[in-house]
Design a protein around this motif. Structure first.
Motif, PDB file in Angstrom:
ATOM      1  N   PRO A 442       0.803  -1.228   0.000  1.00 29.26           N
ATOM      2  CA  PRO A 442       0.000   0.000   0.000  1.00 29.26           C
ATOM      3  C   PRO A 442       0.835   1.276   0.000  1.00 29.26           C
ATOM      4  O   PRO A 442       0.298   2.343  -0.304  1.00 29.26           O
ATOM      5  N   GLN A 443       2.118   1.177   0.304  1.00 28.65           N
ATOM      6  CA  GLN A 443       2.948   2.365   0.435  1.00 28.65           C
ATOM      7  C   GLN A 443       4.094   2.349  -0.570  1.00 28.65           C
ATOM      8  O   GLN A 443       4.373   1.329  -1.195  1.00 28.65           O
ATOM      9  N   LEU A 444       4.712   3.502  -0.745  1.00 30.82           N
ATOM     10  CA  LEU A 444       5.840   3.608  -1.679  1.00 30.82           C
ATOM     11  C   LEU A 444       6.907   2.571  -1.357  1.00 30.82           C
ATOM     12  O   LEU A 444       7.233   2.336  -0.193  1.00 30.82           O
ATOM     13  N   GLN A 445       7.452   1.979  -2.402  1.00 30.30           N
ATOM     14  CA  GLN A 445       8.481   0.952  -2.240  1.00 30.30           C
ATOM     15  C   GLN A 445       9.814   1.454  -2.784  1.00 30.30           C
ATOM     16  O   GLN A 445       9.854   2.171  -3.789  1.00 30.30           O
ATOM     17  N   ALA A 446      10.923   1.075  -2.131  1.00 26.37           N
ATOM     18  CA  ALA A 446      12.252   1.349  -2.679  1.00 26.37           C
ATOM     19  C   ALA A 446      12.335   0.695  -4.061  1.00 26.37           C
ATOM     20  O   ALA A 446      11.737  -0.361  -4.277  1.00 26.37           O
ATOM     21  N   PRO A 447      13.027   1.331  -5.032  1.00 29.53           N
ATOM     22  CA  PRO A 447      13.914   2.502  -4.894  1.00 29.53           C
ATOM     23  C   PRO A 447      13.235   3.855  -5.099  1.00 29.53           C
ATOM     24  O   PRO A 447      13.930   4.823  -5.376  1.00 29.53           O
ATOM     25  N   HIS A 448      11.913   3.941  -4.988  1.00 32.49           N
ATOM     26  CA  HIS A 448      11.284   5.260  -5.122  1.00 32.49           C
ATOM     27  C   HIS A 448      11.863   6.179  -4.058  1.00 32.49           C
ATOM     28  O   HIS A 448      11.988   5.801  -2.884  1.00 32.49           O
ATOM     29  N   PRO A 449      12.243   7.419  -4.423  1.00 36.27           N
ATOM     30  CA  PRO A 449      12.908   8.294  -3.451  1.00 36.27           C
ATOM     31  C   PRO A 449      12.061   8.578  -2.213  1.00 36.27           C
ATOM     32  O   PRO A 449      12.593   8.761  -1.115  1.00 36.27           O
ATOM     33  N   GLY A 450      10.726   8.598  -2.362  1.00 42.20           N
ATOM     34  CA  GLY A 450       9.880   8.872  -1.206  1.00 42.20           C
ATOM     35  C   GLY A 450      10.014   7.827  -0.121  1.00 42.20           C
ATOM     36  O   GLY A 450       9.919   8.137   1.075  1.00 42.20           O
ATOM     37  N   ALA A 451      10.230   6.563  -0.528  1.00 45.83           N
ATOM     38  CA  ALA A 451      10.358   5.488   0.461  1.00 45.83           C
ATOM     39  C   ALA A 451      11.585   5.687   1.349  1.00 45.83           C
ATOM     40  O   ALA A 451      11.601   5.246   2.497  1.00 45.83           O
ATOM     41  N   GLY A 452      12.594   6.357   0.823  1.00 46.68           N
ATOM     42  CA  GLY A 452      13.812   6.585   1.595  1.00 46.68           C
ATOM     43  C   GLY A 452      13.639   7.531   2.767  1.00 46.68           C
ATOM     44  O   GLY A 452      14.501   7.603   3.654  1.00 46.68           O
ATOM     45  N   TYR A 453      12.532   8.269   2.797  1.00 44.28           N
ATOM     46  CA  TYR A 453      12.283   9.201   3.898  1.00 44.28           C
ATOM     47  C   TYR A 453      11.538   8.551   5.060  1.00 44.28           C
ATOM     48  O   TYR A 453      11.374   9.166   6.109  1.00 44.28           O
ATOM     49  N   ARG A 454      11.069   7.305   4.851  1.00 45.69           N
ATOM     50  CA  ARG A 454      10.263   6.673   5.889  1.00 45.69           C
ATOM     51  C   ARG A 454      11.113   6.362   7.105  1.00 45.69           C
ATOM     52  O   ARG A 454      12.160   5.730   7.005  1.00 45.69           O
ATOM     53  N   VAL A 455      10.632   6.797   8.248  1.00 45.18           N
ATOM     54  CA  VAL A 455      11.371   6.582   9.492  1.00 45.18           C
ATOM     55  C   VAL A 455      11.227   5.115   9.888  1.00 45.18           C
ATOM     56  O   VAL A 455      10.160   4.514   9.752  1.00 45.18           O
ATOM     57  N   GLN A 456      12.322   4.522  10.295  1.00 42.37           N
ATOM     58  CA  GLN A 456      12.302   3.119  10.687  1.00 42.37           C
ATOM     59  C   GLN A 456      11.861   2.995  12.140  1.00 42.37           C
ATOM     60  O   GLN A 456      12.321   3.713  13.022  1.00 42.37           O
ATOM     61  N   THR A 457      10.955   2.068  12.385  1.00 37.68           N
ATOM     62  CA  THR A 457      10.438   1.866  13.735  1.00 37.68           C
ATOM     63  C   THR A 457      11.495   1.194  14.595  1.00 37.68           C
ATOM     64  O   THR A 457      12.072   0.177  14.234  1.00 37.68           O
ATOM     65  N   VAL A 458      11.730   1.775  15.763  1.00 38.74           N
ATOM     66  CA  VAL A 458      12.677   1.217  16.727  1.00 38.74           C
ATOM     67  C   VAL A 458      11.890   0.775  17.960  1.00 38.74           C
ATOM     68  O   VAL A 458      11.176   1.605  18.562  1.00 38.74           O
TER      69      VAL A 458
END
Length: 463
Positions: A442-458
């Protein structure tokens, strides 16, 4: 051998009278004068969903077509995309009466700050359960720029530099501000959201300063499906980097094949799968029970076309005042600050064709820049399949001659023919608009540049 690829279809409309067919609002069967009534849009949405259309692509302009003869009189007389209402308010009621239909919202990033706009996108994505797309445009009308306080429209290529940073801000807000598990809704501990998982974006750039957090919790798609409608060289580069769907308006197979190949090449150079971009060409179809019936319908429609309205449209699109030329004058390329691809299309791009002003107005009169196909369902289906096979385009944005009549004919006659041939879906896929279009997440997938901004859950305990 005709193509067996699935053909994608969007309906093309605008919150105005007549849209791409100037003058046909006066036809007794046309409903576009009802654009200001909710019933018009609700009826259209139900019709398109019944036909399994992928989406409704809603155009927009902020400004009027005032290039012809140096004023807006012709546009106002002929209802050439004026009056025009805001497109955003249409989507929620249409979403309420449909389950699958996607909605491509045209919104110019030249005229609205990205911070409130990102909130509007998230709100619509929530309310539609993930069926929103955003058609990213940089705007081309001088009148629109002046009305928000700019002395003139920014230079064409500079508008894309601005757009690059605008997208950065939107990506940071939609993708990078809230972690996936930031919303707890923990009634026992009385904690709705975890502050440690919601981050200020701290954007400091050339055009924007946005320090804070996004105001909305993550929506089903986070970032809507990204459409882009620029076909100039700079526009195609922007599309190759950001767009998931590209909307072009090539009048011939020769030109469309070049455009599609160029966009796919640029996508590959940007590190993306060229097939991850769906390309739609503007097309108008007039379908009848037989070829003869369709031709008769076309001749009837032609009687209502406004020559003045067509020239007002094309003058606004190109930035060229066609009122100063004779009808039989042949077009030559001029550099303008409007839609450069439009100027190229009708001057130098197709060496096999010369365009006069009269021929241009006649071409634009029904359906705008895109080609017009007239015939029975079988004839039009043959043509659409040949366009896909010969140009590598993925689908079509279908403009109307009359609304809702054009779309009713497509749903009742053309789509069953395409389904019979195995080139159009019989059922919608489940999920969000992105999932339906791409059979992916449902969400942008790499290598789309927008996906690179997604914060990783810690993983982290709430204190």
């Amino acid at each position: 051998m005709p193509s067996q690829r699935e053909i994608r279809l969007n309906a093309f409309d605008m919150n105005c009278v007549g849209h791409q067919s100037p003058g046909l609002w006066a036809h007794p069967r046309d409903r576009s004068w009802q654009y200001k009534d909710l019933e018009y849009w609700v009826d259209l949405a139900r019709l398109l969903e019944r036909g399994k259309f992928d989406g409704l692509f809603i155009a927009d302009v902020l400004g009027i077509y005032d290039v012809l003869n140096g004023n807006g009189d012709a546009a106002i007389r002929q209802a050439t995309q004026v009056p025009v209402n805001d497109p955003l308010a249409l989507i929620t009621p249409m979403a309420l009466v449909t389950e699958h239909l996607g909605f491509g919202l045209t919104a110019s990033l030249s005229f609205e700050h990205p911070y409130p706009f990102a909130r509007r996108l998230s709100t619509l994505d929530h309310l539609t359960k993930g069926r929103i797309g955003w058609n990213i445009v940089t705007s081309y009308l001088e009148s629109g720029a002046r009305n928000i306080g700019h002395k003139a429209q920014t230079d064409h290529d500079s508008r894309y530099d601005y757009a690059d940073e605008y997208l950065q801000v939107v990506y940071k807000l939609l993708e990078g501000s809230w972690e996936a598990d930031a919303v707890l809704r923990d009634r026992e501990r009385r904690i709705f959201s975890d502050p440690s998982k919601i981050h200020p974006i701290n954007h400091q750039g050339t055009f924007f300063s946005v320090p804070g957090i996004h105001l909305c919790e993550p929506s089903p798609q986070r970032t809507p499906v990204l459409y882009q409608a620029g076909a100039s060289s700079r526009g195609k580069q922007f599309a190759a980097e950001h767009a998931e769907c590209v909307f072009v308006a090539a009048p011939s197979k020769v030109l469309l094949k070049k455009t599609v190949a160029d966009i796919r090449r640029r996508a590959a150079e940007a590190g993306r799968d060229p097939r991850s971009i769906l390309i739609f060409n503007l097309q108008t179809v007039i379908v009848g029970e037989t070829d003869k019936a369709a031709q008769a319908k076309w001749q009837e429609y032609k009687n209502w076309v406004s020559y003045e309205g067509a020239l007002a449209l094309v003058s606004g699109w190109t930035g060229i005042d066609f009122g100063q030329y004779q009808p039989d004058q042949v077009l030559k390329y001029l550099h303008t600050n409007a839609i450069q691809s439009a100027v190229e299309t009708f001057s130098t791009a197709d060496p096999d064709r010369q365009w006069t002003v009269a021929a241009l107005a006649d071409w634009v009169g029904i359906g705008g820049f895109g080609p017009l196909l007239v015939g029975s369902a079988a004839t039009v289906a043959d043509e659409l399949q040949s366009w896909v096979e010969e140009t590598d385009v993925d689908g079509f944005n279908l403009a109307y001659a009359l609304t809702h009549e054009t779309f009713e004919d497509v749903v009742e006659l053309l789509i069953p023919e395409l389904q019979k041939r195995g080139v159009f879906k019989k059922e919608y896929a489940s999920g969000t608009l992105r999932e339906k279009l791409f059979r992916a997440g449902p969400q942008l997938q790499a290598p789309h540049p927008g996906a690179g901004y997604r914060v990783q859950t810690v993983p982290q305990e709430v204190i």
